[in-house]
Design a protein around this motif. Structure first.
Motif, short mmCIF file in Angstrom:
data_model
loop_
_atom_site.label_atom_id
_atom_site.label_comp_id
_atom_site.label_asym_id
_atom_site.label_seq_id
_atom_site.Cartn_x
_atom_site.Cartn_y
_atom_site.Cartn_z
N MET A 27 9.37 -9.28 6.26
CA MET A 27 9.31 -8.68 4.93
C MET A 27 10.12 -7.39 4.97
O MET A 27 10.10 -6.69 5.99
CB MET A 27 7.87 -8.37 4.50
CG MET A 27 7.78 -7.73 3.12
SD MET A 27 6.09 -7.36 2.59
CE MET A 27 5.58 -8.97 2.04
N ILE A 29 10.59 -3.82 3.01
CA ILE A 29 10.02 -2.90 2.03
C ILE A 29 10.97 -1.71 1.95
O ILE A 29 11.28 -1.09 2.97
CB ILE A 29 8.62 -2.44 2.45
CG1 ILE A 29 7.69 -3.64 2.60
CG2 ILE A 29 8.06 -1.44 1.42
CD1 ILE A 29 6.33 -3.32 3.19
N VAL A 58 10.31 -6.11 -1.07
CA VAL A 58 9.46 -5.32 -1.94
C VAL A 58 10.17 -3.99 -2.19
O VAL A 58 10.59 -3.33 -1.24
CB VAL A 58 8.08 -5.06 -1.30
CG1 VAL A 58 7.24 -4.15 -2.17
CG2 VAL A 58 7.37 -6.38 -1.04
N GLN A 78 10.54 -9.71 -4.41
CA GLN A 78 9.21 -10.32 -4.43
C GLN A 78 8.31 -9.59 -5.43
O GLN A 78 7.59 -10.19 -6.20
CB GLN A 78 8.60 -10.24 -3.02
CG GLN A 78 7.19 -10.75 -2.91
CD GLN A 78 7.13 -12.23 -2.68
OE1 GLN A 78 8.11 -12.85 -2.32
NE2 GLN A 78 5.98 -12.80 -2.88
N THR A 79 8.38 -8.26 -5.37
CA THR A 79 7.60 -7.44 -6.28
C THR A 79 8.22 -6.05 -6.34
O THR A 79 9.00 -5.67 -5.48
CB THR A 79 6.11 -7.37 -5.86
OG1 THR A 79 5.35 -6.76 -6.88
CG2 THR A 79 5.92 -6.62 -4.56
N ASP A 89 -2.69 -2.26 -3.81
CA ASP A 89 -1.28 -2.59 -3.55
C ASP A 89 -1.06 -2.89 -2.08
O ASP A 89 -0.37 -3.84 -1.72
CB ASP A 89 -0.36 -1.44 -3.97
CG ASP A 89 -0.41 -1.15 -5.46
OD1 ASP A 89 -0.59 -2.10 -6.25
OD2 ASP A 89 -0.28 0.03 -5.83
N LYS A 92 -2.49 -6.20 -1.18
CA LYS A 92 -1.63 -7.27 -1.68
C LYS A 92 -0.47 -7.51 -0.72
O LYS A 92 -0.13 -8.65 -0.39
CB LYS A 92 -1.11 -6.90 -3.07
CG LYS A 92 -0.22 -7.93 -3.71
CD LYS A 92 0.21 -7.47 -5.09
CE LYS A 92 1.23 -8.41 -5.68
NZ LYS A 92 1.71 -7.95 -6.99
N LEU A 93 0.14 -6.43 -0.24
CA LEU A 93 1.24 -6.56 0.73
C LEU A 93 0.75 -7.20 2.02
O LEU A 93 1.40 -8.06 2.58
CB LEU A 93 1.86 -5.20 1.04
CG LEU A 93 2.77 -4.61 -0.01
CD1 LEU A 93 3.24 -3.22 0.42
CD2 LEU A 93 3.96 -5.50 -0.27
N ARG A 94 -0.40 -6.76 2.49
CA ARG A 94 -0.96 -7.31 3.73
C ARG A 94 -1.22 -8.80 3.58
O ARG A 94 -0.94 -9.59 4.47
CB ARG A 94 -2.23 -6.57 4.11
CG ARG A 94 -2.69 -6.89 5.52
CD ARG A 94 -3.82 -6.05 5.93
NE ARG A 94 -5.03 -6.76 5.54
CZ ARG A 94 -6.23 -6.26 5.56
NH1 ARG A 94 -6.42 -5.01 5.90
NH2 ARG A 94 -7.26 -6.97 5.21
N GLN A 96 0.37 -10.87 1.60
CA GLN A 96 1.66 -11.56 1.57
C GLN A 96 2.23 -11.71 2.98
O GLN A 96 2.88 -12.70 3.28
CB GLN A 96 2.65 -10.82 0.68
CG GLN A 96 2.31 -10.93 -0.78
CD GLN A 96 3.26 -10.13 -1.67
OE1 GLN A 96 4.18 -9.49 -1.20
NE2 GLN A 96 3.02 -10.19 -2.96
N LEU A 97 1.99 -10.74 3.84
CA LEU A 97 2.48 -10.81 5.20
C LEU A 97 1.77 -11.88 6.03
O LEU A 97 2.33 -12.44 6.96
CB LEU A 97 2.31 -9.46 5.91
CG LEU A 97 3.41 -8.45 5.66
CD1 LEU A 97 3.04 -7.11 6.25
CD2 LEU A 97 4.73 -8.93 6.20
#
Length: 99
Positions: A27, A29, A58, A78-79, A89, A92-94, A96-97
């Motif tokens: 991912m 970021i 992200v 992605q977002t 938030d 949510k990232l965690r 997705q990972l």
């Protein structure tokens, strides 16, 4: 520009999914406002890469500019998250990972 080197997107660098120490990139970021290029420009380079284009990106910013957000999402982010991040938030990232 170090992000480009890390991802192998600079000229004369081989593109791969692992950095120099063998860690896999799963991912990306990034902030929208960076010196030398915007998060949108980085996103463009990532999506143009045959090796990196499928890695979720992200983008974060403290500026809630609707046209900027829409451009990034249309380019394939992605977002787009607004700072300061909330605990939801980060969760949510965690999530997705771990998909």
């Amino acid at each position: 520009m170090r992000a480009l080197e890390y991802l192998g997107l600079r000229e004369n660098h081989q593109q791969n999914l692992c950095n120099n120490n063998g860690s896999k990139v799963n991912m990306i970021i990034t902030d929208y406002c960076m010196p030398g290029m915007t998060g949108y420009e980085l996103l463009q380079k990532i999506k143009e890469s045959s090796v990196l284009k499928d890695i979720p990106v992200v983008i974060m910013s403290s500026e809630n500019i609707e046209t900027r957000i829409n451009e990034c999402l249309e380019m394939g982010a992605q977002t787009f998250m607004l700072k300061p991040l909330k605990l939801a938030d980060v969760k949510k990232l965690r999530h997705q990972l771990t998909k």
